[in-house]
Design a protein around this motif. Structure first.
Motif, PDB file in Angstrom:
ATOM      1  N   TYR A 323       0.927  -1.211  -0.201  1.00  0.00           N
ATOM      2  CA  TYR A 323      -0.015  -0.023   0.052  1.00  0.00           C
ATOM      3  C   TYR A 323       0.797   1.273  -0.182  1.00  0.00           C
ATOM      4  O   TYR A 323       0.368   2.333   0.261  1.00  0.00           O
ATOM      5  N   ASP A 324       2.146   1.188  -0.455  1.00  0.00           N
ATOM      6  CA  ASP A 324       3.018   2.239  -0.573  1.00  0.00           C
ATOM      7  C   ASP A 324       3.036   3.309   0.660  1.00  0.00           C
ATOM      8  O   ASP A 324       2.918   4.573   0.556  1.00  0.00           O
ATOM      9  N   ILE A 325       3.252   2.560   1.863  1.00  0.00           N
ATOM     10  CA  ILE A 325       3.041   3.342   3.227  1.00  0.00           C
ATOM     11  C   ILE A 325       4.278   4.235   3.231  1.00  0.00           C
ATOM     12  O   ILE A 325       5.494   3.530   2.998  1.00  0.00           O
ATOM     13  N   ASN A 326       4.297   5.504   3.497  1.00  0.00           N
ATOM     14  CA  ASN A 326       5.494   6.436   3.808  1.00  0.00           C
ATOM     15  C   ASN A 326       6.143   6.136   5.206  1.00  0.00           C
ATOM     16  O   ASN A 326       5.546   6.713   6.209  1.00  0.00           O
ATOM     17  N   LEU A 327       7.141   5.399   5.277  1.00  0.00           N
ATOM     18  CA  LEU A 327       7.790   4.956   6.510  1.00  0.00           C
ATOM     19  C   LEU A 327       8.454   5.967   7.243  1.00  0.00           C
ATOM     20  O   LEU A 327       8.427   6.135   8.443  1.00  0.00           O
ATOM     21  N   ASP A 328       8.905   7.108   6.400  1.00  0.00           N
ATOM     22  CA  ASP A 328       9.447   8.232   7.190  1.00  0.00           C
ATOM     23  C   ASP A 328       8.413   8.909   7.983  1.00  0.00           C
ATOM     24  O   ASP A 328       8.709   9.575   8.991  1.00  0.00           O
ATOM     25  N   ASN A 329       7.122   9.012   7.372  1.00  0.00           N
ATOM     26  CA  ASN A 329       5.997   9.798   8.032  1.00  0.00           C
ATOM     27  C   ASN A 329       5.569   8.888   9.166  1.00  0.00           C
ATOM     28  O   ASN A 329       5.513   9.597  10.321  1.00  0.00           O
ATOM     29  N   VAL A 330       5.442   7.462   8.919  1.00  0.00           N
ATOM     30  CA  VAL A 330       5.052   7.025  10.165  1.00  0.00           C
ATOM     31  C   VAL A 330       6.293   6.737  11.582  1.00  0.00           C
ATOM     32  O   VAL A 330       5.641   7.058  12.550  1.00  0.00           O
ATOM     33  N   ARG A 331       7.421   6.894  11.215  1.00  0.00           N
ATOM     34  CA  ARG A 331       8.292   7.103  12.103  1.00  0.00           C
ATOM     35  C   ARG A 331       8.190   8.405  12.960  1.00  0.00           C
ATOM     36  O   ARG A 331       8.388   8.535  14.029  1.00  0.00           O
ATOM     37  N   HIS A 332       7.936   9.519  12.227  1.00  0.00           N
ATOM     38  CA  HIS A 332       7.872  10.924  12.699  1.00  0.00           C
ATOM     39  C   HIS A 332       6.656  10.914  13.509  1.00  0.00           C
ATOM     40  O   HIS A 332       6.599  11.468  14.792  1.00  0.00           O
ATOM     41  N   VAL A 333       5.524  10.287  13.023  1.00  0.00           N
ATOM     42  CA  VAL A 333       4.236  10.382  13.791  1.00  0.00           C
ATOM     43  C   VAL A 333       4.237   9.772  15.194  1.00  0.00           C
ATOM     44  O   VAL A 333       3.779   9.972  16.338  1.00  0.00           O
ATOM     45  N   ASN A 334       5.126   8.317  14.845  1.00  0.00           N
ATOM     46  CA  ASN A 334       5.148   7.624  16.194  1.00  0.00           C
ATOM     47  C   ASN A 334       5.850   8.429  17.330  1.00  0.00           C
ATOM     48  O   ASN A 334       5.660   8.355  18.579  1.00  0.00           O
ATOM     49  N   LYS A 335       6.758   8.983  16.723  1.00  0.00           N
ATOM     50  CA  LYS A 335       7.644  10.060  17.770  1.00  0.00           C
ATOM     51  C   LYS A 335       6.706  10.834  18.399  1.00  0.00           C
ATOM     52  O   LYS A 335       6.918  11.331  19.782  1.00  0.00           O
ATOM     53  N   LEU A 336       5.919  11.748  17.780  1.00  0.00           N
ATOM     54  CA  LEU A 336       4.835  12.653  18.330  1.00  0.00           C
ATOM     55  C   LEU A 336       3.909  11.882  19.360  1.00  0.00           C
ATOM     56  O   LEU A 336       3.669  12.498  20.153  1.00  0.00           O
ATOM     57  N   LEU A 337       3.523  10.750  18.798  1.00  0.00           N
ATOM     58  CA  LEU A 337       2.665   9.991  19.593  1.00  0.00           C
ATOM     59  C   LEU A 337       3.090   9.602  21.062  1.00  0.00           C
ATOM     60  O   LEU A 337       2.523   9.593  21.762  1.00  0.00           O
ATOM     61  N   ILE A 338       4.530   9.125  20.893  1.00  0.00           N
ATOM     62  CA  ILE A 338       5.214   8.699  22.334  1.00  0.00           C
ATOM     63  C   ILE A 338       5.048   9.968  23.183  1.00  0.00           C
ATOM     64  O   ILE A 338       4.710  10.042  24.378  1.00  0.00           O
ATOM     65  N   GLN A 339       5.436  11.136  22.491  1.00  0.00           N
ATOM     66  CA  GLN A 339       5.399  12.415  23.269  1.00  0.00           C
ATOM     67  C   GLN A 339       3.936  12.775  23.957  1.00  0.00           C
ATOM     68  O   GLN A 339       3.844  13.003  25.021  1.00  0.00           O
ATOM     69  N   LEU A 340       2.941  12.738  23.156  1.00  0.00           N
ATOM     70  CA  LEU A 340       1.649  12.984  23.572  1.00  0.00           C
ATOM     71  C   LEU A 340       1.255  11.876  24.800  1.00  0.00           C
ATOM     72  O   LEU A 340       0.570  12.268  25.658  1.00  0.00           O
ATOM     73  N   VAL A 341       1.684  10.563  24.346  1.00  0.00           N
ATOM     74  CA  VAL A 341       1.011   9.487  25.303  1.00  0.00           C
ATOM     75  C   VAL A 341       1.860   9.685  26.852  1.00  0.00           C
ATOM     76  O   VAL A 341       1.139   9.611  27.814  1.00  0.00           O
TER      77      VAL A 341
END
Length: 506
Positions: A323-341
């Motif tokens: 599904y052509d997932i943008n892994l760079d985007n995933v990594r960055h969002v995960n970093k922000l998610l961890i901060q929020l959590v």
């Protein structure tokens, strides 16, 4: 042309040709699956000789497979044989004749190899780290016990669903007395293996009989989720199907939805084997693996290591490729998610467990992957794909959770998606899933333009509000618009207003 590989499985009940081709992720994808009900076991004499008629049936079926492999220009075809050919005293003559008459060379698997390849298929396609595997064929039954994903014990019994039927059942379906004798025999055989007794682990079943058992049960329950792989049943579920089968005439069994007609006379013996094994093991559940012997052989042949380090990571890698997932985007969002959590937990804004965080990270990987099909209806496509696609390493309920979080759009749409699965989750669990979905959607809006401009997020609790300080490198107008739009979903669950404040780090 894409690389194609074929495998022919000469079983005691059925023969099957499967053709695979490598997809863009490098994985093998099934493109043809042809089955022939040869019942070679019926042509094996009491002296263990395969009759002329049996050999003719074998050759005719292989020649029909040969037409297909030649049409597909398959250069690499593996041809494996199990119990009936293994037990045949004239197997050398059979192997020679096949080699002279067809394009194929038969490799006869030992009982150990048959058990080992089944084990490989299970540990590489399910999340279960300790269990008992069973592969009941027409003429043999392989069992293994594995722990920490390592094979500990194995055994190959020289009986299968077809040979049990031949030995104990005179007609098409067993009488009460015949079923009783069959049960006693199976129990006695299993009791000869001390390592089976009272293990209290899941049973993972491979093969057509197990697949038919699951299909019947899913239809009985009107099961709302697609897919058989990793489907779980309890002891009572097996007994329920057994009760149904033993209450029907043979004609009714033949017409039963979910049951292959060619298995109508052997399904009851097979279900009896599963039932007695469950009791012997004192199992915690019965799980179907759609991956079996053929997959195990390919795992050994085509991958650097026969046992994958992490089953789910492999599945997510495939999803990313497909599904052509943008892994760079995933990594960055995960970093922000961890901060929020971390800050949500620290400020005690919402109770989040380690399991919730694991679910969030998984969903972040596949959030709105339905965009690949259509941007406008990406939520609907995301839910449908994840809920209905087999994901090795995720049991059905976990897969549904992933679909609900990764497709989150709003409360109304969430309720539409979860409607057929109301009894799968409590009200509190549904509320939690909505929060996780809303939080993930918000985190993705922090990287709306996929430029990774949001460097840090800091939360502050003030009276009945949350102030969110968002530090950016670059112009944040698009991110500001999306976060303002999506914060309302979080506000509803948190029952607090959220004040977004953007700052430049330039």
């Amino acid at each position: 042309m894409k690389e194609k590989y074929g495998i022919i499985d000469i079983g005691s009940n059925t023969m099957r040709l499967v053709i695979y081709e490598r997809n863009k992720s490098g994985r093998l994808k099934e493109v043809e699956n042809v089955k022939a009900v040869a019942r070679l076991r019926n042509y094996l004499t009491e002296d263990d000789v395969l009759t002329e008629e049996g050999i003719r049936m074998l050759l005719e079926t292989l020649l029909s497979f040969q037409d297909i492999t030649r049409h597909h220009q398959v250069q690499h075809v593996k041809c494996i044989a199990t119990a009936t050919i293994r037990q045949a005293k004239n197997r050398k003559d059979i192997i020679k004749l096949v080699e002279e008459t067809t394009d194929f060379q038969i490799r006869v698997l030992s009982g150990y190899e048959e058990a080992y390849y089944g084990f490989l298929a299970v540990v590489n396609s399910t999340p279960i780290t300790e269990g008992i595997t069973i592969d009941i064929g027409g003429g043999s039954t392989e069992l293994t016990y594995y722990k920490d994903r390592q094979l500990i014990e194995y055994y190959s019994f020289p009986f299968g669903a077809l040979s049990l039927k031949q030995k104990f059942i005179a007609g098409n379906i067993p009488t009460r007395e015949e079923l009783s004798r069959l049960s006693s025999y199976i129990a006695e055989q299993f009791q000869s293996l001390p390592w089976l007794y009272n293990k209290k682990v899941p049973i993972i079943a491979i093969g057509g009989s197990a697949r038919n058992l699951v299909q019947i049960h899913q239809l009985l329950k009107k099961y709302p989720l697609a897919g058989l792989h990793q489907y779980e049943m309890s002891f009572n579920d097996i007994v329920e199907v057994r009760r149904l089968l033993t209450s029907l005439t043979f004609e009714q069994i033949q017409k039963l939805e979910g049951l292959s007609k060619d298995r109508a006379d052997i399904i009851i013996p097979a279900v009896e084997v599963f039932k007695i094994l469950y009791q012997t093991v004192n199992a915690t559940s019965f799980v179907l693996s759609r991956k079996g012997l053929r997959d195990g052989i390919f795992y050994e042949e085509f991958f650097g290591t026969p046992i994958f380090p992490n089953v789910l990571e492999e599945s997510f890698f495939e999803l990313a490729e497909d599904y052509d997932i943008n892994l760079d985007n995933v990594r960055h969002v995960n970093k922000l998610l961890i901060q929020l959590v971390e800050q949500i937990r620290y400020l005690d804004l919402y109770s989040l467990t380690n399991e919730d965080i694991r679910d969030l990270k998984r969903a972040a990987y596949v959030f709105y992957l339905g965009q690949y099909i259509d941007e406008e209806s990406s939520s609907q496509h995301t839910f449908y794909i994840l809920a209905n696609r087999t994901i090795d390493g995720l049991m059905h309920k976990e897969r549904l959770k992933l679909a609900l979080i990764a497709s989150y759009k709003n409360k109304t749409v969430f309720k539409q998606y979860i409607e057929p699965f109301q009894n799968w989750f409590t009200r509190d669990e549904q509320k939690k899933l909505r929060f996780l979905g809303a939080l993930l959607k918000f985190a993705y809006s922090l990287n709306e333009t996929k430029r990774n401009i949001v460097r840090a997020v800091h939360l502050e609790k003030k009276n009945n509000a949350v102030i969110m300080h968002i530090f950016c490198h670059g112009n944040w107008k698009a991110e500001e618009y999306q976060t303002e739009k999506n914060k309302k979903h979080l506000e509803k669950v948190l029952k607090r207003t959220i004040d977004l404040r953007f700052y430049s780090t330039d």
